[in-house]
Design an enzyme around this catalytic site. Structure first.
Site, PDB file in Angstrom:
ATOM      1  CD  GLU A   1     -18.142  24.316  -4.627  1.00  0.00           C
ATOM      2  OE1 GLU A   1     -19.287  23.825  -4.559  1.00  0.00           O
ATOM      3  OE2 GLU A   1     -17.600  24.664  -5.660  1.00  0.00           O
TER       4      GLU A   1
ATOM      5  CG  HIS B   1     -20.199  18.739 -12.202  1.00  0.00           C
ATOM      6  ND1 HIS B   1     -19.890  17.447 -11.867  1.00  0.00           N
ATOM      7  CD2 HIS B   1     -21.497  18.916 -11.838  1.00  0.00           C
ATOM      8  CE1 HIS B   1     -20.948  16.869 -11.309  1.00  0.00           C
ATOM      9  NE2 HIS B   1     -21.937  17.740 -11.284  1.00  0.00           N
TER      10      HIS B   1
ATOM     11  NE  ARG C   1     -21.665  21.633  -1.480  1.00  0.00           N
ATOM     12  CZ  ARG C   1     -22.837  21.958  -0.974  1.00  0.00           C
ATOM     13  NH1 ARG C   1     -22.899  22.572   0.191  1.00  0.00           N
ATOM     14  NH2 ARG C   1     -23.950  21.672  -1.613  1.00  0.00           N
TER      15      ARG C   1
ATOM     16  CE  LYS D   1     -22.570  24.029  -4.144  1.00  0.00           C
ATOM     17  NZ  LYS D   1     -21.687  23.529  -5.228  1.00  0.00           N
TER      18      LYS D   1
ATOM     19  CE  LYS E   1     -24.345  17.718  -1.995  1.00  0.00           C
ATOM     20  NZ  LYS E   1     -25.089  18.179  -3.147  1.00  0.00           N
TER      21      LYS E   1
ATOM     22  CG  HIS F   1     -26.438  17.991 -14.703  1.00  0.00           C
ATOM     23  ND1 HIS F   1     -25.434  18.898 -14.957  1.00  0.00           N
ATOM     24  CD2 HIS F   1     -26.193  17.505 -13.459  1.00  0.00           C
ATOM     25  CE1 HIS F   1     -24.625  18.958 -13.906  1.00  0.00           C
ATOM     26  NE2 HIS F   1     -25.072  18.135 -12.977  1.00  0.00           N
TER      27      HIS F   1
ATOM     28  NE  ARG G   1     -34.946  41.399   5.272  1.00  0.00           N
ATOM     29  CZ  ARG G   1     -35.836  42.252   5.760  1.00  0.00           C
ATOM     30  NH1 ARG G   1     -36.614  41.879   6.755  1.00  0.00           N
ATOM     31  NH2 ARG G   1     -35.932  43.458   5.271  1.00  0.00           N
TER      32      ARG G   1
ATOM     33  CD  GLU H   1     -24.305  14.619 -10.637  1.00  0.00           C
ATOM     34  OE1 GLU H   1     -23.288  14.528  -9.941  1.00  0.00           O
ATOM     35  OE2 GLU H   1     -24.606  15.639 -11.299  1.00  0.00           O
TER      36      GLU H   1
ATOM     37  CG  ASN I   1     -18.354  21.187  -8.543  1.00  0.00           C
ATOM     38  OD1 ASN I   1     -19.564  21.036  -8.634  1.00  0.00           O
ATOM     39  ND2 ASN I   1     -17.808  22.057  -7.722  1.00  0.00           N
TER      40      ASN I   1
ATOM     41  CG  HIS J   1     -21.292  23.205 -15.969  1.00  0.00           C
ATOM     42  ND1 HIS J   1     -22.622  22.868 -15.859  1.00  0.00           N
ATOM     43  CD2 HIS J   1     -20.811  23.235 -14.712  1.00  0.00           C
ATOM     44  CE1 HIS J   1     -22.931  22.698 -14.574  1.00  0.00           C
ATOM     45  NE2 HIS J   1     -21.842  22.902 -13.851  1.00  0.00           N
TER      46      HIS J   1
HETATM   47  P1  NAD Z   1     -35.881  17.433 -13.076  1.00  0.00           P
HETATM   48  O1  NAD Z   1     -36.220  17.973 -11.766  1.00  0.00           O
HETATM   49  O2  NAD Z   1     -36.153  18.262 -14.274  1.00  0.00           O
HETATM   50  O3  NAD Z   1     -36.625  16.027 -13.251  1.00  0.00           O
HETATM   51  C1  NAD Z   1     -36.482  15.317 -14.459  1.00  0.00           C
HETATM   52  C2  NAD Z   1     -37.853  14.960 -15.051  1.00  0.00           C
HETATM   53  O4  NAD Z   1     -38.415  13.897 -14.307  1.00  0.00           O
HETATM   54  C3  NAD Z   1     -38.879  16.090 -15.009  1.00  0.00           C
HETATM   55  O5  NAD Z   1     -39.644  16.044 -16.189  1.00  0.00           O
HETATM   56  C4  NAD Z   1     -39.762  15.733 -13.809  1.00  0.00           C
HETATM   57  O6  NAD Z   1     -41.058  16.222 -13.950  1.00  0.00           O
HETATM   58  C5  NAD Z   1     -39.740  14.240 -13.870  1.00  0.00           C
HETATM   59  N1  NAD Z   1     -39.910  13.533 -12.607  1.00  0.00           N
HETATM   60  C6  NAD Z   1     -39.309  13.811 -11.408  1.00  0.00           C
HETATM   61  N2  NAD Z   1     -39.553  12.843 -10.541  1.00  0.00           N
HETATM   62  C7  NAD Z   1     -40.346  11.927 -11.155  1.00  0.00           C
HETATM   63  C8  NAD Z   1     -40.907  10.685 -10.768  1.00  0.00           C
HETATM   64  N3  NAD Z   1     -40.653  10.140  -9.580  1.00  0.00           N
HETATM   65  N4  NAD Z   1     -41.693  10.024 -11.659  1.00  0.00           N
HETATM   66  C9  NAD Z   1     -41.908  10.540 -12.888  1.00  0.00           C
HETATM   67  N5  NAD Z   1     -41.364  11.695 -13.324  1.00  0.00           N
HETATM   68  C10 NAD Z   1     -40.589  12.376 -12.471  1.00  0.00           C
HETATM   69  O7  NAD Z   1     -34.338  17.014 -13.191  1.00  0.00           O
HETATM   70  P2  NAD Z   1     -33.268  16.478 -12.145  1.00  0.00           P
HETATM   71  O8  NAD Z   1     -32.300  15.722 -12.972  1.00  0.00           O
HETATM   72  O9  NAD Z   1     -33.878  15.832 -10.968  1.00  0.00           O
HETATM   73  O10 NAD Z   1     -32.577  17.809 -11.617  1.00  0.00           O
HETATM   74  C11 NAD Z   1     -31.815  18.629 -12.468  1.00  0.00           C
HETATM   75  C12 NAD Z   1     -31.553  19.936 -11.774  1.00  0.00           C
HETATM   76  O11 NAD Z   1     -30.838  19.691 -10.572  1.00  0.00           O
HETATM   77  C13 NAD Z   1     -30.705  20.896 -12.595  1.00  0.00           C
HETATM   78  O12 NAD Z   1     -31.327  22.151 -12.620  1.00  0.00           O
HETATM   79  C14 NAD Z   1     -29.396  20.987 -11.819  1.00  0.00           C
HETATM   80  O13 NAD Z   1     -28.775  22.238 -11.930  1.00  0.00           O
HETATM   81  C15 NAD Z   1     -29.857  20.701 -10.417  1.00  0.00           C
HETATM   82  N6  NAD Z   1     -28.812  20.211  -9.509  1.00  0.00           N
HETATM   83  C16 NAD Z   1     -28.676  20.832  -8.315  1.00  0.00           C
HETATM   84  C17 NAD Z   1     -27.731  20.382  -7.405  1.00  0.00           C
HETATM   85  C18 NAD Z   1     -27.632  21.027  -6.057  1.00  0.00           C
HETATM   86  O14 NAD Z   1     -26.703  20.714  -5.309  1.00  0.00           O
HETATM   87  N7  NAD Z   1     -28.561  21.879  -5.690  1.00  0.00           N
HETATM   88  C19 NAD Z   1     -26.913  19.295  -7.725  1.00  0.00           C
HETATM   89  C20 NAD Z   1     -27.078  18.679  -8.966  1.00  0.00           C
HETATM   90  C21 NAD Z   1     -28.036  19.143  -9.854  1.00  0.00           C
HETATM   91  N1  GLY Z   2     -23.749  19.170  -6.434  1.00  0.00           N
HETATM   92  C1  GLY Z   2     -22.556  19.780  -5.935  1.00  0.00           C
HETATM   93  C2  GLY Z   2     -22.698  20.328  -4.556  1.00  0.00           C
HETATM   94  O1  GLY Z   2     -23.717  20.186  -3.928  1.00  0.00           O
HETATM   95  O2  GLY Z   2     -21.792  20.927  -4.081  1.00  0.00           O
END
Ligand code: NAD
Ligand code: GLY
Length: 382
Positions: free
Chosen positions: A252, A263, A256, A158, A242, A281, A136, A200, A260, A267
């Site tokens: 949100e 976005h 917040r 998030k 942020k 993305h 939990r 971003e 987006n 999407h």
């Molecule tokens: P990711 O985590 O898939 O990383 C991209 C690639 O880079 C992967 O292959 C990873 O293994 C590699 N990698 C990561 N760090 C590295 C490093 N320092 N050196 C070498 N390789 C490395 O992708 P991302 O773009 O970081 O994240 C995308 C995700 O984030 C999506 O699922 C999206 O929905 C999410 N997201 C979440 C929020 C939130 O607020 N929680 C906001 C934006 C995006």
């Molecule tokens: N990436 C959008 C948020 O965190 O609200």
């Protein structure tokens, strides 16, 4: 640059910048500094409820960064295990959540233990969600290693996994207890991924901080390619922006949603390309932000020169800026609108858009008429 009130600027040992996310008893610090990874364990140990942690990472990140972190945690008196997952968006799934949570329980996880997410947004979102639901709720610390995760996903709580019906559809708000960012980790990340994170970063300038956008126009290449202190400054500014938004609207219910920007279009493009390497993305967000500026101009909210300026900057660093850049997209206006209607932010059947009055002045509206949207999309999707 507005920087924001959350930026205290007090550098701890080793000259990292400190940004505070102010959320009453759930407040936490974000530290940003080149070389900070060598002090991760020393920063983590004092904030743990007890000296026991599980590091969650992926294979790509584990190769350069896991062994030193585990050794440093042990030296700091923290008993830590690690779970290494396959890289890629497919890892943000129910199947991997089940495996990860099961493994944590096998390792004897207790309520006062902490998950440490070492990786990009995929690992951060999955480990964050696992931390939200295990027993939990256990603590979580974010060590983001992509630019996207350093300026966005590691901050704000998030967490989610993807479902067959869409991305991030099952998740929770669960704030981390600490976020540690070493921009030097971006040196091992490929340029395309850095660029995706850069989109971003630009977003914060476009939403509320025209001066930051202008600074990025002059320093964007250094942020992407790693010159001098530009990366630290850009990440710190993005995190401060942020942190301010999250402190004012954690769940949100209003402001917040500005995060987006672009976005809703993004999407639709990502769904059309199957959330694959065809379109990352951040690349989709770059196109989507240009579309939000174009639509705002068509509806008379802003001048066409603002949209042209945004496009020129994103184009200058090498980001795509129009749907035509996505080879074989094959998305009709009607299909795009259908995909936008599946967005989480649809209320009473109306699509919410983040539009702009200009660079640095974004707002949310559900008042875009479908006929206007269709006319705009007919022009760009053909
Ligand atoms: P990711 O985590 O898939 O990383 C991209 C690639 O880079 C992967 O292959 C990873 O293994 C590699 N990698 C990561 N760090 C590295 C490093 N320092 N050196 C070498 N390789 C490395 O992708 P991302 O773009 O970081 O994240 C995308 C995700 O984030 C999506 O699922 C999206 O929905 C999410 N997201 C979440 C929020 C939130 O607020 N929680 C906001 C934006 C995006
Ligand atoms: N990436 C959008 C948020 O965190 O609200």
């Amino acid at each position: 640059m507005t920087g924001g009130p959350a930026l205290t600027g007090a550098p701890p040992e080793g000259a990292a910048a400190r940004v505070r996310v102010s959320l009453a008893e759930r407040s936490y610090d974000i530290l940003v500094g080149n070389g900070l990874r060598r002090r991760f364990a020393a920063e983590i140990a004092p904030v743990l409820a007890r000296p026991r942690a599980i590091v969650v990472t992926d294979e790509n990140v584990a190769a350069p960064y896991l062994a030193p972190l585990m050794a440093d945690l042990a030296a700091a008196g923290v008993k830590a295990d690690s779970v290494v997952l396959p890289p890629g968006e497919e890892t943000k799934s129910f199947a991997h959540l089940e495996r990860l949570t099961g493994r944590c329980l096998e390792l004897g996880l207790e309520r006062r233990d902490t998950l440490i997410a070492l990786g990009g947004g995929v690992i951060g979102d999955l480990a964050g969600f696992a931390a939200a639901v295990l027993l939990r709720g256990v603590g979580c610390i974010q060590l983001p290693t992509t630019l996207l995760a350093q300026v966005d996903s590691s901050v704000g709580g998030k967490t989610a996994i993807d479902m067959p019906g869409g991305k991030n559809l099952v998740g929770a708000f669960h704030q981390p207890g600490l976020v540690l960012i070493d921009p030097e980790t971006l040196d091992t990340l490929d340029r395309r991924q850095r660029l995706a994170g850069y989109a971003e970063t630009v977003k914060y300038g476009l939403i509320r901080d025209r001066a930051f956008f202008e600074w990025l126009e002059a320093n964007g290449r250094a942020v992407v390619d790693g010159g001098g202190d530009a990366r630290v400054r850009a990440i710190e500014t993005a995190c401060a922006a942020k942190a301010g938004v999250v402190a004012r609207d954690e769940r949100e219910s209003g402001e917040r949603a500005l995060l987006n920007l672009g976005h809703t279009f993004a999407h639709a493009l990502e769904t059309a390309t199957g959330y694959s390497d065809r379109l990352l993305h951040g690349e989709a967000v770059a196109i989507g932000m240009c579309m939000a500026f174009d639509l705002s101009a068509e509806l008379g909210w802003t001048g066409g020169q603002e949209a042209a300026r945004v496009r020129a900057h994103l184009d200058s660093v090498g980001l795509p800026t129009a749907p035509a850049a996505v080879e074989g997209l094959g998305l009709t206006p009607a299909a795009a609108i259908g995909l936008m209607r599946r967005d989480k932010k649809v209320t009473d059947g109306r699509i919410a858009f983040v539009l702009v009055r200009g660079i640095g002045d974004a707002f949310v509206t559900a008042a875009v008429e479908e006929a206007d949207l269709e006319a705009y999309l007919s022009g760009v999707l053909g």
